[in-house]
Design an enzyme around this catalytic site. Sequence first.
Site, short mmCIF file in Angstrom:
data_model
loop_
_atom_site.label_atom_id
_atom_site.label_comp_id
_atom_site.label_asym_id
_atom_site.label_seq_id
_atom_site.Cartn_x
_atom_site.Cartn_y
_atom_site.Cartn_z
N TYR A 4 12.81 30.37 56.68
CA TYR A 4 13.34 30.29 55.32
C TYR A 4 12.63 29.17 54.55
O TYR A 4 12.73 28.00 54.90
CB TYR A 4 14.84 30.05 55.33
CG TYR A 4 15.66 31.23 55.84
CD1 TYR A 4 15.11 32.50 55.93
CD2 TYR A 4 16.99 31.06 56.20
CE1 TYR A 4 15.86 33.57 56.39
CE2 TYR A 4 17.75 32.13 56.66
CZ TYR A 4 17.18 33.39 56.76
OH TYR A 4 17.92 34.45 57.22
N SER A 53 23.20 40.11 53.34
CA SER A 53 23.03 40.82 52.06
C SER A 53 24.26 41.64 51.72
O SER A 53 24.17 42.85 51.45
CB SER A 53 21.78 41.70 52.08
OG SER A 53 20.61 40.93 52.04
N PRO A 54 25.45 41.02 51.69
CA PRO A 54 26.68 41.78 51.45
C PRO A 54 26.84 42.30 50.02
O PRO A 54 27.76 43.09 49.76
CB PRO A 54 27.78 40.76 51.78
CG PRO A 54 27.15 39.44 51.51
CD PRO A 54 25.72 39.60 51.93
N GLY A 113 21.01 48.16 48.45
CA GLY A 113 20.65 48.88 49.66
C GLY A 113 20.18 50.30 49.36
O GLY A 113 20.00 50.69 48.21
N PHE A 173 24.54 45.46 43.74
CA PHE A 173 25.26 46.64 43.25
C PHE A 173 26.18 46.30 42.08
O PHE A 173 26.64 47.19 41.38
CB PHE A 173 26.02 47.36 44.37
CG PHE A 173 26.97 46.52 45.19
CD1 PHE A 173 28.16 46.05 44.66
CD2 PHE A 173 26.68 46.23 46.51
CE1 PHE A 173 29.04 45.31 45.42
CE2 PHE A 173 27.56 45.49 47.30
CZ PHE A 173 28.74 45.02 46.74
#
Length: 307
Positions: free
Chosen positions: A52, A216-217, A221, A228
């Site tokens: 990272y 990545s909730p 996707g 989203f």
Amino acid sequence: MKKINIGNSGLLASEISLGIMRMNALTHEEATVVIRTAVDNGIDYFDHADIYGRGTSEEIFGKAFKELGIARDSVMLQTKCGIVPGVMFDFSKEHIIASVEGSLKRLQTDYVDALLLHRPDTLVEPEEVAEAFDELHKAGKVRHFGVSNQNPMQIELLKKAVTQPLLINQLQLSLTHAPMIDAGFNVNMMNNPSFMHDGSVLEYSRISDMTIQPWSPFQAGNGKKGLFFDHPDYPELNEKINTIAEDKGVSREAIAIAWLLRHPAKMQPIVGSMNPERIAAICKASDVALSRTEWYELYKAAGKMLP
């Protein structure tokens, strides 16, 4: 913040974790505020990786954390290794040990609470991984171990040699990217959702007492870019999220996390926001109780069809 038992190990941690991938974009002062906000809102588990920011995310965190004077044993630090960016995946003993030594130095700590193997290495030799884990564990440099983005058979292969319990599997999962859930609904069918991408990893994790850490909730996707939230392809989902969020008096981000927390697999979502206000709002998900009906309403609003 509610606590969960990581992998049924007795290691109790906040049920929401903060991912530090984007901390390399922050100043020292900004990083300090982010860490302080997370801790003040009940987060005591921080997810890192050696890659990272090419290591700078760990460096910035380590310096800011030390300056804050927070007791090291009051939080849990997790890091990952095994990716050589743009080159290969590497689960060799030499790479694992060198990676951990680098992370410890950057984080300014003597140990990490958990080490995950970041991406599957098809050239893995389980005995070599076991030697690395044994050496790191015996030296007190790594207390617990797990994997990331691995399927059940890859995990079983490691278990042939590794003696320490593999407590964690970090996997992409969100309302709009949920193949591990979709396939479970569509058993013995021939439609697209019935395709088993990962070998029943959700059920395997529950049987094996492995904690799934969704990453990545909020990601759209399914090949779609961005989040989203307000995404033109998900009007019904956004309407439903906003309605439930308003009803419960929390942010839409908190509802998306509460959807993951509602699952009986007892997951620990990794949130990657570096915005203090958003972090505080997300943490309220721990106090949100979604009903079974609300969970299914959100799932269907994301475009999912029940058989």
